[in-house]
Motif scaffolding. Structure first.
Motif, PDB file in Angstrom:
ATOM      1  N   LEU A  93       0.813  -1.220   0.000  1.00  0.00           N
ATOM      2  CA  LEU A  93       0.000   0.000   0.000  1.00  0.00           C
ATOM      3  C   LEU A  93       0.844   1.267   0.000  1.00  0.00           C
ATOM      4  O   LEU A  93       0.296   2.376   0.022  1.00  0.00           O
ATOM      5  N   PHE A  94       2.162   1.113  -0.039  1.00  0.00           N
ATOM      6  CA  PHE A  94       3.027   2.290  -0.011  1.00  0.00           C
ATOM      7  C   PHE A  94       2.744   3.163  -1.242  1.00  0.00           C
ATOM      8  O   PHE A  94       2.737   2.692  -2.371  1.00  0.00           O
ATOM      9  N   GLY A  95       2.478   4.424  -0.997  1.00  0.00           N
ATOM     10  CA  GLY A  95       2.142   5.346  -2.078  1.00  0.00           C
ATOM     11  C   GLY A  95       0.659   5.395  -2.415  1.00  0.00           C
ATOM     12  O   GLY A  95       0.229   6.268  -3.178  1.00  0.00           O
ATOM     13  N   LEU A  96      -0.124   4.435  -1.880  1.00  0.00           N
ATOM     14  CA  LEU A  96      -1.567   4.416  -2.150  1.00  0.00           C
ATOM     15  C   LEU A  96      -2.388   5.057  -1.033  1.00  0.00           C
ATOM     16  O   LEU A  96      -3.566   5.360  -1.223  1.00  0.00           O
ATOM     17  N   LEU A  97      -1.764   5.238   0.133  1.00  0.00           N
ATOM     18  CA  LEU A  97      -2.485   5.778   1.283  1.00  0.00           C
ATOM     19  C   LEU A  97      -2.604   7.298   1.136  1.00  0.00           C
ATOM     20  O   LEU A  97      -1.911   8.074   1.786  1.00  0.00           O
ATOM     21  N   LEU A  98      -3.514   7.688   0.266  1.00  0.00           N
ATOM     22  CA  LEU A  98      -3.737   9.091  -0.041  1.00  0.00           C
ATOM     23  C   LEU A  98      -5.087   9.541   0.514  1.00  0.00           C
ATOM     24  O   LEU A  98      -5.990   8.731   0.697  1.00  0.00           O
ATOM     25  N   PRO A  99      -5.235  10.837   0.777  1.00  0.00           N
ATOM     26  CA  PRO A  99      -6.561  11.329   1.155  1.00  0.00           C
ATOM     27  C   PRO A  99      -7.558  11.150   0.021  1.00  0.00           C
ATOM     28  O   PRO A  99      -7.203  11.069  -1.157  1.00  0.00           O
ATOM     29  N   LEU A 100      -8.832  11.070   0.398  1.00  0.00           N
ATOM     30  CA  LEU A 100      -9.961  11.016  -0.531  1.00  0.00           C
ATOM     31  C   LEU A 100      -9.952   9.760  -1.392  1.00  0.00           C
ATOM     32  O   LEU A 100     -10.346   9.780  -2.557  1.00  0.00           O
ATOM     33  N   ARG A 101      -9.527   8.639  -0.792  1.00  0.00           N
ATOM     34  CA  ARG A 101      -9.774   7.324  -1.387  1.00  0.00           C
ATOM     35  C   ARG A 101     -11.138   6.852  -0.887  1.00  0.00           C
ATOM     36  O   ARG A 101     -11.614   7.247   0.160  1.00  0.00           O
ATOM     37  N   LYS A 102     -11.768   5.978  -1.615  1.00  0.00           N
ATOM     38  CA  LYS A 102     -13.171   5.627  -1.349  1.00  0.00           C
ATOM     39  C   LYS A 102     -13.289   4.464  -0.353  1.00  0.00           C
ATOM     40  O   LYS A 102     -12.586   3.467  -0.470  1.00  0.00           O
ATOM     41  N   VAL A 103     -14.201   4.620   0.601  1.00  0.00           N
ATOM     42  CA  VAL A 103     -14.451   3.601   1.621  1.00  0.00           C
ATOM     43  C   VAL A 103     -15.942   3.314   1.665  1.00  0.00           C
ATOM     44  O   VAL A 103     -16.762   4.237   1.670  1.00  0.00           O
ATOM     45  N   GLN A 104     -16.297   2.045   1.689  1.00  0.00           N
ATOM     46  CA  GLN A 104     -17.702   1.647   1.856  1.00  0.00           C
ATOM     47  C   GLN A 104     -17.820   0.618   2.968  1.00  0.00           C
ATOM     48  O   GLN A 104     -16.974  -0.264   3.115  1.00  0.00           O
ATOM     49  N   VAL A 105     -18.893   0.762   3.746  1.00  0.00           N
ATOM     50  CA  VAL A 105     -19.218  -0.175   4.815  1.00  0.00           C
ATOM     51  C   VAL A 105     -20.627  -0.687   4.565  1.00  0.00           C
ATOM     52  O   VAL A 105     -21.560   0.093   4.355  1.00  0.00           O
ATOM     53  N   SER A 106     -20.774  -2.007   4.572  1.00  0.00           N
ATOM     54  CA  SER A 106     -22.099  -2.607   4.403  1.00  0.00           C
ATOM     55  C   SER A 106     -22.248  -3.765   5.372  1.00  0.00           C
ATOM     56  O   SER A 106     -21.281  -4.203   6.009  1.00  0.00           O
ATOM     57  N   ALA A 107     -23.472  -4.246   5.497  1.00  0.00           N
ATOM     58  CA  ALA A 107     -23.757  -5.379   6.375  1.00  0.00           C
ATOM     59  C   ALA A 107     -24.751  -6.283   5.672  1.00  0.00           C
ATOM     60  O   ALA A 107     -25.741  -5.810   5.103  1.00  0.00           O
TER      61      ALA A 107
END
Length: 426
Positions: A93-107
């Motif tokens: 993940l080096f270099g990918l941990l940037l602000p405004l990446r997309k996160v979704q939580v579902s159940a």
């Protein structure tokens, strides 16, 4: 005991606002037309569900500010291998941990997937282990697209014109900031208010959207799947009459863990002054309320409505519905670990803004008998706090934010009760 839903958390490291797995040819999982989105085959969507130990979501309608706020989420991910350490050059993940990446939580519960949150990373707060026996972890802080709208400054609205309905104007603002059409559910044609041309002033896209929302006296918010929702005033009025989900502490209906009551003056508005751009100030007041509670004034300028009559109706609506106060139910808390709680779990996962709930609380018996309160309300927020062993859901409630008179309704068809919100709407 009912089993808890299965939680899924994904982090999508690709650019752009669109959620979902990218469409990848020859993939049985990510090559489904109508489900996956066209994207670069190098797109990287990571499922971190088995590493998550805590999830907290917050947000909803701010009754004091009278608009929807940004919804936030915090997701704690265990990191035994240092994968989420932003300084680890050997991490995939080096270099990918940037602000405004997309996160979704579902159940997923009983075969149905319910979305809880869709937003964008704002911070990766990494905690280093204090000893070799303790894993590091990262708290991924997220906000929904309201944050993006608040960061986008606009001076004018592309395609804005005189005599546009509010739904069309919402779409024009979203076009101006290149918000995807696939992420909109906007009421058009049936909206109740016509706008004058855009003033062309400098402001954020969120301010522009919320002014149109105010002009319509409708609702603009983000769905749990990340789409912009805009409902007209008429749609909100219609939602007031839907069949409620029933909560009670009598052991028969859906139970709740906690209930919060409030009796205060925070929602009182007994004077309102509304002014369209280029129009005259339209003022309404309730003398009895002012004498009882002192002045509680709402003032709003630069409204986009075409006529002074529209501004006057907005002022009348506020004072007509909020001049007086009574005891209200602010929220209830559901414990999804409650035994035999199938209906409660489904309610916690499926209730959304403006869904109707009926809540009854029967207090402890006293010498004069039981004290019982029953309220029919609308859901205005659903907050989750999830750990590996617990799942609590706080459902925030309110009287309808747009007052309306509904024929044949014992709740919203009452005239003349100063403590009731049934008013003839415009």
């Amino acid at each position: 005991m009912a089993y808890l839903p299965v939680v899924k958390v994904t982090v999508n490291f690709t650019d752009g606002p669109v959620f979902g797995y990218p469409f990848t040819l020859d993939s049985t999982e990510h090559g489904i037309l109508g489900t996956n989105v066209l994207a670069d085959s190098a797109a990287y969507v990571l499922d971190v569900s088995d590493q998550v130990t805590k999830i907290t979501t917050k947000g909803g309608f701010n009754l004091i500010q009278d608009n929807f706020e940004v919804q936030t989420a915090s997701v704690r991910v265990l990191d035994p291998n240092g994968t989420w350490n932003p300084q680890n050059a050997l991490s995939p993940l080096f270099g990918l941990l940037l602000p405004l990446r997309k996160v979704q939580v579902s159940a997923t519960y009983e075969g149905v997937e319910y979305y809880i949150f869709s937003g964008y990373t704002t911070a990766y707060n990494y905690t280093y282990p204090s000893s070799d026996q303790v894993f590091g972890y990262v708290d991924i802080e997220c906000s929904d697209a309201f944050r993006l709208f608040n960061l986008a400054n606009i001076a004018g609205v592309t395609g804005a014109a005189d005599n546009q309905d509010t739904g069309t104007r919402i779409n024009k603002i979203l076009d101006t900031i290149s918000w995807p059409h696939s992420m909109r559910v906007v009421a058009t044609g049936g909206t109740e208010t016509i706008c004058q041309n855009d003033p062309g002033t400098n402001r954020t896209a969120l301010q522009a959207l919320q002014m149109v929302e105010f002009t319509e006296q409708g609702a603009m918010y983000l769905s749990t799947q990340g789409s912009v929702i805009f409902k007209s005033r008429a749609e909100l009025m219609a939602l007031s009459g839907q069949n409620p989900t029933i909560f009670n502490n009598d052991g028969i209906d859906i139970s709740y863990k906690n209930i919060t009551f409030a009796l205060d003056d925070r929602l009182i508005i007994n004077e309102a002054s509304i002014q369209n751009i280029g129009g005259a100030v339209q003022s309404v007041f309730n003398a009895e309320s002012v004498a009882t509670y002192f002045p509680h004034t709402l003032t709003q300028q630069n409204v986009l409505a075409k006529t002074d009559a529209d501004a006057l109706n907005i002022a009348r609506n506020y004072v007509g519905t909020r001049a007086f106060t009574s005891i209200r139910i602010s929220d209830i808390t559901l414990d999804l670990n409650t035994p035999n709680y199938n209906a409660g779990i489904i309610a916690a996962l499926s209730l959304d803004y403006f869904h109707t709930v009926q809540i009854t609380n029967e207090a402890q018996a006293t010498s004069s008998g039981y004290s019982t309160i029953t309220k029919t309300l609308q859901v205005m927020g659903v907050d989750h706090e999830i750990t590996t062993d617990t799942w609590n859901v706080v459902i925030t409630t309110s009287e309808p934010i747009v007052g309306s008179f509904i024929l044949n309704s014992s709740i919203y068809g009452v005239i003349g009760d100063p403590n009731h919100l049934s008013v003839l709407a415009y």
